[in-house]
Design an enzyme around this catalytic site. Structure first.
Site, short mmCIF file in Angstrom:
data_model
loop_
_atom_site.label_atom_id
_atom_site.label_comp_id
_atom_site.label_asym_id
_atom_site.label_seq_id
_atom_site.Cartn_x
_atom_site.Cartn_y
_atom_site.Cartn_z
CD GLU A 69 -2.99 0.73 2.35
OE1 GLU A 69 -3.26 -0.45 2.68
OE2 GLU A 69 -3.43 1.71 2.93
CG ASP A 70 1.49 2.90 3.30
OD1 ASP A 70 0.47 3.15 2.62
OD2 ASP A 70 1.46 2.77 4.53
#
Ligand code: MN
Length: 709
Positions: A69-70
């Site tokens: 996600e990051d």
């Protein structure tokens, strides 16, 4: 990382450290809101997972859980280095993110749906997610208040109940207490103050009691470990506010737990406790012979101690105690339990629940899961004595579909404890339910979907209609759609060819008939159709703004609204719903005294349309500027305490809002209601006011008043 690794054998530590190295370089340079290096969060998450007793793969996935996600890391990167099952788990906890949804709510629903589906495949996904959420809650103070409330609300609605269902009491309690502190700081402080005030008394009482019990058990030759505790804050809060109890009514404020090595010893201990202290009638529960659906096992009893202080005693074996704290995660502790049939049965209910919802739209999916997963339970019996667990408020329809869709579809009636009951009868724990079926039954009735409580039943009924009744669905759906669109003044828009074509395209339906059928069997809600038509309208409007402005000016009157097709007619604002600039509105052509303007959600308007008076309602829009004071009435519920009214009034004063009328009334439920009429400019100002009121610690609820019906 040393602490994390200490839970695993040497050969697994190397892979765990490899996952750590991967995560550390992926998050390199990133900081959390607290200012700490980001990697601290995944490491803390991994530590919680290790403490739950999960396997090393889960720990690795915990370390990597935010990388997809990051950071620039991909599913493929993780799969190559850590293997397929770790990559799958990381993917399962990754939010959808990249897909853009029309609203934040929709996006959140889709994220949750994805998580539930991933969890049906591999239960470890949700355990990692719970560990992630727990650490985020522990560090929540670094967000602003608004964000803290949003996160806490989601925790309270989804994650804490989920932990409960999975039997993970420890995590559940911590999640609830942190959320409560943010959602109701006043209520939280009230309980903390009370407990602090009685701390010395309760501590010495519980120490003394534990020693007495220990002494008697020693005499009887029973080796036991005794733990004690004061109830966690949220469970006290729930009893006080949910069941309206005082501190003195809460029996199990103190509890002691006796842990022994075998089941027969549990019952022996129970006998000894009841001999030492007087039991409270009706408070003995045997969850050893009848475990809770989440697998919880223990004996519970409430007895009266010295000085008349009641307390709860929980008696269980060591293994039961471990399961009670770690729930489903306890299955990983002893690897043998992981394999075979037992594991299958533990997760079967979960998988089935999710499979039943596969076809629903995200919103329904989450709503249904919330009901099925999180409601309090009732336990009822089949005539053969099998236990069926249903949410509170469940009806014979839910029971029938819980057994089999064939039973539900051929149901013609039901008996409870041998007596015929109505189909909307609410089942109670302990009742024996017998479903009466008939081969000539015409299938489920449409209104069953409204009566039943579980998403499972509703979905199965929908499925039946979808399959069996295409023509009826089309007819029924067309009627419902027309009625609702007329209420919302969108029917004329729908009849425009370009709007209809765009609508079908957006809903991925190939014909009008498909749309009616979908509405008919409940596959698509009318609200969704309405939202889509509004979007299409908004876009069209944006393209033709100039034109609208000139029309608006031409029709402008000093009342602040324009009525379609009528210039300079007399305008009145309805007293029942007090529309404000910004509210969606509609006009009612009265006999002889002009047009009366109502809010679109006014029940008088809706009732009138349903009665068939649709043609007297007329499209009306705001066109204000000259008139700038409107009356609005609010009902404010506040905790009954000194100073509450002062708090509320100071909010009006701060916003320079003029108060026309104010009445207060105390209720027996511990709340005071203030009825207040104010002068405001428009809806935006009213919203701002309502928001400020909600953030005031004295205020429990604020609503706009609508009178009459
Ligand atoms: Mn995270």
């Amino acid at each position: 990382m040393e602490q994390v690794c200490s839970h695993y054998p040497e050969e697994e530590r190397k892979r765990i450290m490899d996952a750590y190295a991967f995560a550390e370089s992926a998050h390199d340079g990133a900081l959390r809101k607290s200012g700490e290096p980001y990697i601290i969060h995944p490491v803390q998450t991994a530590l919680i997972i290790a403490q739950m007793g999960l396997d090393s793969e889960s720990v690795m996935a915990g370390l990597l859980h935010d990388t997809i996600e990051d950071t620039s890391a991909t599913y493929e990167d993780i799969r190559k280095r850590m293997g397929e099952s770790v990559a799958e788990m990381v993917d399962g906890v990754t939010r959808l993110g990249r897909i853009k949804y029309e609203s934040k709510e929709e996006e959140q629903m889709e994220d949750l749906r994805k998580m539930f589906v991933a969890m049906a495949k591999d239960i470890r996904v949700i355990l990692i997610k719970l560990a992630d959420r727990l650490h985020n809650m522990r560090t929540i103070e670094f967000h602003n208040i608004q964000k803290q409330r949003e996160i806490s609300l989601e925790t309270m609605e989804i994650y804490a109940p989920l932990a409960h269902r999975l039997g993970m009491t420890k995590i559940e309690n911590e999640l609830e207490d942190i959320s409560l502190k943010i959602l109701d700081p006043v209520g939280y402080a009230e309980i903390m103050d009370y407990l602090r005030g009685r701390e010395d008394e309760l501590t010495s009482f519980i120490d003394e009691t534990s020693q007495n019990v220990k002494g008697r058990l020693d005499d009887a030759g029973i080796e036991a470990e005794i733990k004690h505790r004061v109830k966690h804050i949220y469970s006290i809060y729930r009893k006080m506010y949910g069941q309206n109890l005082n501190f003195s009514d809460i029996y199990d404020l103190c509890a002691i737990r006796v842990i022994v090595s075998s089941i027969p010893e549990c019952y022996n201990v129970l006998g000894i406790i009841h001999d030492m202290y007087t039991p409270v009638f009706g408070r003995f529960k045997d969850y050893i012979s009848t475990p809770k659906p989440n697998g919880y096992q223990s004996l519970h009893t409430v007895v009266i101690g010295t000085k008349g202080i009641p307390f709860e005693v929980q008696i269980r074996t060591r293994e039961m105690d471990h399961s009670a704290e770690y729930g489903i995660a306890a299955h990983w502790k002893y690897k043998d339990n992981l394999k075979g049939k037992q594991k299958e049965e533990t997760f079967a209910w979960l998988r089935q629940l999710i499979e039943n919802q596969q076809d629903s739209e995200a919103e329904d999916f989450i709503k249904n899961i919330k009901v099925d997963l999180f409601a309090e339970d009732v336990y009822v019996f089949t005539p053969k004595g099998d236990v069926i667990t249903l949410p509170q408020g469940a009806t014979p329809i839910d029971f029938a579909y819980a057994i089999h869709s064939g039973v539900g579809n051929s149901m013609v009636g039901a008996k409870v404890n041998g007596r015929i009951v109505n189909i909307d009868y609410q089942l109670n724990s302990g009742e024996v339910v017998d479903i009466i079926t008939s081969k000539t039954a015409g299938g489920p009735k449409r209104d069953w979907m409204k009566i039943c409580k579980t998403g499972t039943a509703r979905n199965k009924i929908k499925q039946w209609y979808k399959k069996e009744r295409r023509e009826e669905n089309v007819q029924h759906g067309r009627q419902e759609l027309e009625r609702e669109l007329r209420v919302n003044l969108l029917w004329d828009d729908y009849l425009q060819d370009d709007v209809r074509a765009e609508l079908l395209k957006r809903m991925e339906l190939s014909s009008e008939e498909d749309l009616y059928a979908a509405v008919g069997y409940g596959g698509t809600s009318v609200n969704r159709v309405i939202a889509k038509i509004r979007e299409i309208q908004d876009r069209k409007k944006a393209e033709t703004t100039e034109e609208t402005v000139t029309i608006g000016q031409r029709q402008g009157t000093d009342s602040g609204v324009s009525v379609e097709g009528l210039d300079n007619c007399m305008i009145k604002f309805a007293k029942c719903c007090q529309p404000l600039p910004g509210d969606p509105i509609v006009g009612f052509v009265t006999r002889g005294s002009g047009v009366s303007v109502h809010r679109r959600e006014c029940p008088n308007y809706i009732a009138s349309i349903k009665k068939g008076d649709g043609d007297r309602w007329i499209k009306t829009v705001w066109n204000y500027g000259e008139r700038n004071r409107f009356e609005s009435s609010l009902k404010i519920s506040a905790k009954s305490r000194v100073g509450a009214l002062g708090d509320v009034v100071s909010v009006f004063a701060n916003m320079k809002i003029n108060v026309l009328e104010l009445n207060a009334r105390d209720n027996p439920d511990g709340l005071s209601n203030f009825y207040v009429t104010l002068e405001v400019r428009d809806l935006a100002q009213l919203d701002a006011l309502m928001n400020r009121l909600m953030n005031n610690p004295s205020v429990a609820a604020v609503e706009r008043r609508i009178t009459g019906g």
